[in-house]
Scaffold this motif. Structure first.
Motif, PDB file in Angstrom:
ATOM      1  N   LEU A 159       0.822  -1.206   0.000  1.00 53.22           N
ATOM      2  CA  LEU A 159       0.000   0.000   0.000  1.00 53.22           C
ATOM      3  C   LEU A 159       0.862   1.265   0.000  1.00 53.22           C
ATOM      4  CD1 LEU A 159      -2.804   1.145  -0.032  1.00 53.22           C
ATOM      5  CD2 LEU A 159      -2.917   0.912   2.457  1.00 53.22           C
ATOM      6  N   THR A 160       1.944   1.257   0.776  1.00 53.50           N
ATOM      7  CA  THR A 160       2.823   2.432   0.830  1.00 53.50           C
ATOM      8  C   THR A 160       3.439   2.716  -0.530  1.00 53.50           C
ATOM      9  OG1 THR A 160       3.333   2.035   3.172  1.00 53.50           O
ATOM     10  CG2 THR A 160       4.865   3.411   1.927  1.00 53.50           C
ATOM     11  N   LYS A 161       3.961   1.698  -1.179  1.00 56.10           N
ATOM     12  CA  LYS A 161       4.597   1.898  -2.485  1.00 56.10           C
ATOM     13  C   LYS A 161       3.568   2.302  -3.547  1.00 56.10           C
ATOM     14  CE  LYS A 161       8.726   1.024  -1.120  1.00 56.10           C
ATOM     15  NZ  LYS A 161       9.741   2.119  -1.056  1.00 56.10           N
ATOM     16  N   ALA A 162       2.380   1.748  -3.472  1.00 57.97           N
ATOM     17  CA  ALA A 162       1.340   2.124  -4.432  1.00 57.97           C
ATOM     18  C   ALA A 162       0.985   3.597  -4.282  1.00 57.97           C
ATOM     19  CB  ALA A 162       0.103   1.252  -4.235  1.00 57.97           C
ATOM     20  N   ARG A 163       0.875   4.072  -3.062  1.00 52.44           N
ATOM     21  CA  ARG A 163       0.573   5.487  -2.846  1.00 52.44           C
ATOM     22  C   ARG A 163       1.720   6.373  -3.314  1.00 52.44           C
ATOM     23  NH1 ARG A 163       0.416   6.345   2.720  1.00 52.44           N
ATOM     24  NH2 ARG A 163      -0.129   8.499   2.220  1.00 52.44           N
ATOM     25  N   GLU A 164       2.956   5.907  -3.110  1.00 53.52           N
ATOM     26  CA  GLU A 164       4.106   6.713  -3.518  1.00 53.52           C
ATOM     27  C   GLU A 164       4.161   6.891  -5.028  1.00 53.52           C
ATOM     28  OE1 GLU A 164       7.571   4.886  -1.933  1.00 53.52           O
ATOM     29  OE2 GLU A 164       7.199   5.542   0.136  1.00 53.52           O
ATOM     30  N   ILE A 165       4.011   5.810  -5.774  1.00 50.09           N
ATOM     31  CA  ILE A 165       4.207   5.916  -7.223  1.00 50.09           C
ATOM     32  C   ILE A 165       3.013   6.576  -7.916  1.00 50.09           C
ATOM     33  CG2 ILE A 165       5.754   3.937  -7.293  1.00 50.09           C
ATOM     34  CD1 ILE A 165       3.493   2.306  -8.476  1.00 50.09           C
ATOM     35  N   THR A 166       1.861   6.613  -7.249  1.00 51.22           N
ATOM     36  CA  THR A 166       0.694   7.281  -7.853  1.00 51.22           C
ATOM     37  C   THR A 166       0.408   8.627  -7.198  1.00 51.22           C
ATOM     38  OG1 THR A 166      -0.817   6.111  -6.345  1.00 51.22           O
ATOM     39  CG2 THR A 166      -0.385   5.097  -8.509  1.00 51.22           C
ATOM     40  N   ARG A 167       1.268   9.012  -6.238  1.00 50.47           N
ATOM     41  CA  ARG A 167       1.100  10.298  -5.550  1.00 50.47           C
ATOM     42  C   ARG A 167      -0.269  10.389  -4.891  1.00 50.47           C
ATOM     43  NH1 ARG A 167       5.104  13.023  -4.212  1.00 50.47           N
ATOM     44  NH2 ARG A 167       4.138  15.050  -4.617  1.00 50.47           N
ATOM     45  N   SER A 168      -0.660   9.326  -4.179  1.00 45.72           N
ATOM     46  CA  SER A 168      -1.980   9.262  -3.543  1.00 45.72           C
ATOM     47  C   SER A 168      -1.907   9.702  -2.092  1.00 45.72           C
ATOM     48  CB  SER A 168      -2.538   7.834  -3.629  1.00 45.72           C
ATOM     49  OG  SER A 168      -2.723   7.454  -4.978  1.00 45.72           O
ATOM     50  N   ASP A 169      -2.921  10.400  -1.655  1.00 45.14           N
ATOM     51  CA  ASP A 169      -2.989  10.850  -0.266  1.00 45.14           C
ATOM     52  C   ASP A 169      -3.387   9.716   0.663  1.00 45.14           C
ATOM     53  OD1 ASP A 169      -2.949  13.062   1.692  1.00 45.14           O
ATOM     54  OD2 ASP A 169      -5.088  12.618   1.881  1.00 45.14           O
ATOM     55  N   ALA A 170      -4.182   8.783   0.172  1.00 49.00           N
ATOM     56  CA  ALA A 170      -4.693   7.708   1.024  1.00 49.00           C
ATOM     57  C   ALA A 170      -4.869   6.442   0.196  1.00 49.00           C
ATOM     58  CB  ALA A 170      -6.023   8.115   1.662  1.00 49.00           C
TER      59      ALA A 170
END
Length: 616
Positions: free
Chosen positions: A131-142
């Motif tokens: 989840l952390t890496k997915a948020r990082e590469i897509t620039r997601s807040d949550a």
């Protein structure tokens, strides 16, 4: 507006730049210049940065050569269309290079993430990483993770496994949801379709799912853009759904209000969909591998427990011994790992090494399957059949003596000899004395048959019985014991002969040989060595190889202490009484003083009261 720089010392470059003033941000060039810009010049100079393109404004009749780092050439005095096209091509090349660099970065990051996911064994850490890496590469807040579960009853469901939010605190608690199309995660998990919503509160008309606003209302949050992708294996199995919320490509701070959400949040683009989809696929493979690893671990755990059950079923009197030794050995290893002083202060056991040690301890007696059962379960010095034969001899001798006396009394009566009563009484007394002697001899034999240390008086009586003989009714000399039986009864300690003891000791060799045939994985490859050395002693007095000192693995030295302690205190051994904990620890200390046991390990075993793990 994109920036075009020109060489202020070159009239031709300044003239060409002036043609573009209505379309570009035109400024004089001061080396090294600005990134993502195009420079117009007539003079070769040092190469600019990688994010700058240089166009030479040259005399059309000049022969050159021109610097290799110049992107292109335009003739001095060229019309605007030619200059504009050259500059546009230069910017296109910059964009293409930036796109290639971005793709390389993303591929490198996905590759690094894939390596990290494939190496992670802890499920909680694995989910956090996904989840952390997915948020990082897509620039997601949550974001959130949902896993498909299939409980034993067979009804599949969706587990809300993890949630992260950079803007608000999440009172997270894992819950299960029906696996249906009512929720967006359920819809994606069932259909394996990607859902990309520019505004989560306004799903497309006809959507079968609804967005639950409960969290937003409770936390004062605003979910706008949402991307939900299936975590699907290459075999087509959907293991869950990865949900990403509020793409903020140019903002790193928390979204504190709906106004900030409106200002900074953007819809997820195709690039984000591809990145999230790729990572979700990697995550699915990592999760599938983790489940496979867990299944294999459970299978192996079952194999080990079944093996221990098979071992102990051959000798029910040692039931539970292997599990107790494993608990004590691992307990001591954990204490050693925490020791801050002493010779083992730098020794630390990893989780894999502790599992390896546990399996080795559970299987340390595996070789007993290769020992003959009647030797393995021998609880007395004589086997039951041997003792029955001795009893039979005693009964036969008693019967013969009685028949002999009866025959002699009958002869006296038939010959009407004088003093019949006196002779008959003497014969009865002799019979009673012989019967008493035989019964006493049998009692001594039964006493000596017990595997305990006996007094010298009993040993002397056994010698007399061995040398004593009786005459049967035919006048033949009979003895109660054969030489072999007498030597067995004369065993000073325990119930085993030297031959039987060597056969029992061979179980350690069998343990090593059997375990060495198993294709252990890298983290468990030392199990045969550790289990096969648990009867070795530091002074070389152990078996089967008489190893000594540091040639004995420290794990085996710990197991030796645990094995001896449990054997001394076990209450289920018919051939010996359990001794008190204090006596067992004194015995271990005696072994230490003779140089047989590792004193530093024994100190930790006693000081940390590891022995209490099994009720000691």
């Amino acid at each position: 507006m994109r920036r075009v720089l020109y060489d202020a010392g070159s009239p031709a470059a300044a003239e060409a730049a002036a043609l573009l003033a209505d379309e570009f941000d035109v400024r004089p060039w001061a080396p090294p210049g600005a990134a993502d810009s195009v420079v117009l010049t007539t003079r070769p100079g040092p190469p600019p940065g990688r994010r700058t393109r240089v166009i030479g404004v040259v005399d059309a009749t000049a022969p050159g050569p021109w610097p290799a780092f110049w992107y292109g050439l335009v003739p001095a005095g060229a019309a605007r269309p030619l200059v504009a096209r050259a500059v546009a091509n230069a910017f296109a090349d910059l964009d293409s290079a930036a796109e290639r660099a971005r793709l390389e970065r993303e591929l490198a990051e996905l590759h690094a993430i894939g390596i990290q996911l494939s190496a992670e064994r802890d499920l909680d850490v694995l989910l956090e990483t996904i989840l952390t890496k997915a948020r990082e590469i897509t620039r997601s807040d949550a974001g959130s993770l949902y896993l498909v579960e299939e409980p034993p009853e067979g009804t599949r469901r969706l587990r809300f496994a993890l949630a992260q939010n950079a803007s608000v605190e999440i009172p997270f608690q894992t819950v299960t949801l029906p696996l249906d199309e009512a929720s967006v995660a359920g819809y994606v998990a069932l259909t394996a379709e990607v859902v990309n919503l520019a505004d989560a509160y306004a799903p497309p008309p006809g959507s079968r799912f609804q967005i639950n606003r409960w969290f937003d209302e409770q936390a004062g949050y605003r979910t706008r853009s949402m991307l939900v992708v299936p975590m699907r294996t290459p075999q087509g199995e959907t293991l869950g759904a990865l949900q990403l919320i509020n793409c903020r490509p140019e903002f790193d701070g928390p979204l504190r209000s709906a106004a900030e959400v409106d200002r900074h949040v953007r819809p997820y683009g195709e690039r984000h969909v591809r990145l999230a989809g790729s990572l979700a696929s990697q995550a699915a493979v990592a999760l599938a591998n983790r489940r496979l690893y867990d299944n294999i671990s459970e299978l192996f755990e079952g194999f080990v427990k079944a093996s221990v059950t098979a071992i102990e079923s051959r000798d029910p009197t040692t039931s539970g011994h292997s599990f107790r030794v494993a608990d004590l050995t691992v307990g001591l290893a954990e204490i050693v790992s925490r020791a801050g002083t002493g010779p083992y202060r730098d020794l630390r056991f990893t989780a894999d090494e502790l599992r390896e040690l546990r399996y080795a301890a559970l299987l340390h007696d595996f070789g007993k399957v290769g020992v003959r059962e009647h030797v393995l379960v021998k609880s007395k010095k004589l086997y039951p059949g041997d003792l029955d034969r001795i009893r039979g001899r005693v009964e036969l001798l008693m019967r013969d003596l009685e028949l002999s006396v009866t025959h002699r009394k009958l002869e006296l009566a038939l010959h009407r000899g004088p003093a019949y009563a006196e002779h008959a009484a003497r014969l009865d007394a002799e019979l009673a004395a012989a019967t008493a002697e035989l019964n006493e001899a049998l009692d001594v034999i039964l006493t000596m048959n017990e595997p305990t240390v006996h007094s010298q008086d009993f040993a002397r009586q056994l010698l007399r019985i061995t040398a004593r003989s009786w005459h049967d009714r035919h006048g033949r000399r009979r003895t109660l014991l054969t030489p072999d039986e007498a030597s067995v009864l004369a065993i000073a300690r325990g119930s085993l002969t030297d031959v039987e003891r060597r056969e029992i000791q061979q179980h350690v060799v069998h343990t090593f040989q059997f375990l060495a045939q198993i294709p252990w994985t890298r983290e468990f490859k030392r199990i045969p060595e550790i289990a096969g050395s648990h009867h070795e002693k530091l002074d070389g007095s152990g078996y089967p190889f008489g190893a000594s000192g540091t040639s004995i693995p420290v794990q085996s030295r710990m197991m030796t202490i645990a094995d001896i302690y449990d054997a001394l205190t076990a209450t289920d051994r018919p051939y010996k009484k359990a001794i008190r904990v204090e006596e067992a620890l004194d015995t271990l200390r005696d072994e230490q003083r003779t140089g047989a046991l590792d004193g530093a390990l024994l100190d930790l075993f006693i000081d940390a009261r590891v022995f209490e793990r099994t009720g000691g």
